[in-house]
Motif scaffolding. Structure first.
Motif, PDB file in Angstrom:
ATOM      1  N   GLY A   1       0.820  -1.202   0.000  1.00 56.34           N
ATOM      2  CA  GLY A   1       0.000   0.000   0.000  1.00 56.34           C
ATOM      3  C   GLY A   1       0.853   1.251   0.000  1.00 56.34           C
ATOM      4  N   LEU A   2       0.293   2.330  -0.475  1.00 59.95           N
ATOM      5  CA  LEU A   2       1.027   3.595  -0.528  1.00 59.95           C
ATOM      6  C   LEU A   2       1.427   4.064   0.867  1.00 59.95           C
ATOM      7  CD1 LEU A   2      -1.008   5.535  -3.243  1.00 59.95           C
ATOM      8  CD2 LEU A   2       1.019   4.097  -3.522  1.00 59.95           C
ATOM      9  N   ASN A   3       0.545   3.887   1.846  1.00 59.59           N
ATOM     10  CA  ASN A   3       0.864   4.323   3.207  1.00 59.59           C
ATOM     11  C   ASN A   3       2.062   3.573   3.767  1.00 59.59           C
ATOM     12  OD1 ASN A   3      -1.109   6.283   3.356  1.00 59.59           O
ATOM     13  ND2 ASN A   3      -2.621   4.951   4.328  1.00 59.59           N
ATOM     14  N   GLU A   4       2.159   2.279   3.438  1.00 55.72           N
ATOM     15  CA  GLU A   4       3.295   1.487   3.909  1.00 55.72           C
ATOM     16  C   GLU A   4       4.602   2.017   3.320  1.00 55.72           C
ATOM     17  OE1 GLU A   4       4.810  -3.185   4.097  1.00 55.72           O
ATOM     18  OE2 GLU A   4       2.996  -2.652   2.971  1.00 55.72           O
ATOM     19  N   ILE A   5       4.570   2.343   2.053  1.00 50.40           N
ATOM     20  CA  ILE A   5       5.762   2.876   1.396  1.00 50.40           C
ATOM     21  C   ILE A   5       6.165   4.212   2.013  1.00 50.40           C
ATOM     22  CG2 ILE A   5       6.679   3.789  -0.773  1.00 50.40           C
ATOM     23  CD1 ILE A   5       4.839   1.764  -2.217  1.00 50.40           C
ATOM     24  N   LEU A   6       5.186   5.095   2.177  1.00 46.87           N
ATOM     25  CA  LEU A   6       5.470   6.428   2.707  1.00 46.87           C
ATOM     26  C   LEU A   6       5.953   6.363   4.150  1.00 46.87           C
ATOM     27  CD1 LEU A   6       2.446   8.349   1.168  1.00 46.87           C
ATOM     28  CD2 LEU A   6       4.847   8.538   0.495  1.00 46.87           C
ATOM     29  N   THR A   7       5.341   5.496   4.949  1.00 45.50           N
ATOM     30  CA  THR A   7       5.765   5.350   6.346  1.00 45.50           C
ATOM     31  C   THR A   7       7.198   4.845   6.419  1.00 45.50           C
ATOM     32  OG1 THR A   7       3.503   4.902   7.092  1.00 45.50           O
ATOM     33  CG2 THR A   7       5.288   4.169   8.526  1.00 45.50           C
ATOM     34  N   SER A   8       7.514   3.837   5.606  1.00 43.62           N
ATOM     35  CA  SER A   8       8.871   3.285   5.591  1.00 43.62           C
ATOM     36  C   SER A   8       9.885   4.313   5.108  1.00 43.62           C
ATOM     37  CB  SER A   8       8.932   2.045   4.700  1.00 43.62           C
ATOM     38  OG  SER A   8       8.110   1.014   5.204  1.00 43.62           O
ATOM     39  N   ALA A   9       9.458   5.186   4.195  1.00 43.25           N
ATOM     40  CA  ALA A   9      10.359   6.211   3.655  1.00 43.25           C
ATOM     41  C   ALA A   9      10.443   7.442   4.559  1.00 43.25           C
ATOM     42  CB  ALA A   9       9.892   6.633   2.264  1.00 43.25           C
TER      43      ALA A   9
END
Length: 200
Positions: A31-39
């Protein structure tokens, strides 16, 4: 200028973070939120950097192939080696990368080809262009190997390069299924046979 650099750095940071996540879970599974949180990027700011998830996928593939092709160019130009040796080093690196559990190093072409080609025409075209560039470089190296006498092939260099890429793509998929190196070992033997090289 500073704002442009910051924008570029953040965008690249998102792409860099996404490699491991997409390599592990696939494009649809992340999910986009997972990517953004990890970044470490605030949620909701994704569309400031990418117009859509599909556009993000295109950018991810473009960035991946740019890095991959630079590495391939370096491998195929390694000094002091014949073109045959350089090509075999490339296949060894392929096996080491695809056999690794390090998702950051996994080939996105292998990971995403079946998943996204039917879902996104734009991403399919990005995959097609990237893999065509790989095959074209392999073809040039094979032709140079034939010219120097280190390789002996029965087909045209372009056909040979395409056939070998298909062999290794298939081996990578089968290795996922059987969870052993047997498909890679078979691919290595097939590669040596196609290139007219003796067994080690």
């Amino acid at each position: 200028m500073a704002r442009v650099t910051a924008h570029t750095d953040t965008r690249q940071g998102i792409l860099d973070t996404a490699y491991g996540l997409v390599g592990a879970k696939g494009f649809s599974g992340v999910g986009l939120n997972e990517i953004l949180t990890s970044a470490g990027v605030p949620k909701g700011s994704f569309y400031h950097y990418f117009g859509s998830k599909e556009a993000f996928g295109e950018a991810l593939l473009a960035d991946y192939f740019e890095t991959y092709l630079a590495g391939l160019d370096a491998t195929l130009a390694e000094p002091g080696l014949s073109h045959a040796e350089r090509l075999m080093n490339y296949w060894r690196k392929w096996q080491a990368t695809q056999g690794s559990v390090d998702y950051q190093r996994k080939c996105l072409a292998v990971k995403l080809a079946a998943e996204v080609s039917d879902l996104s025409e734009a991403m399919r075209i990005a995959l097609k262009g990237g893999t065509a560039a790989i095959i074209e470089r392999l073809s040039r190296s094979i032709a140079a190997g034939v010219a120097e006498g280190s390789l002996g092939i029965e087909s045209e260099p372009s056909t040979t390069a395409e056939d070998l890429y298909h062999v290794w793509l298939g081996a990578s998929l089968m290795a996922k299924i059987v969870r052993t190196d047997a498909p890679f070992e078979a691919a290595m033997g097939t590669t040596r046979r196609i290139l007219g090289l003796a067994s080690p």
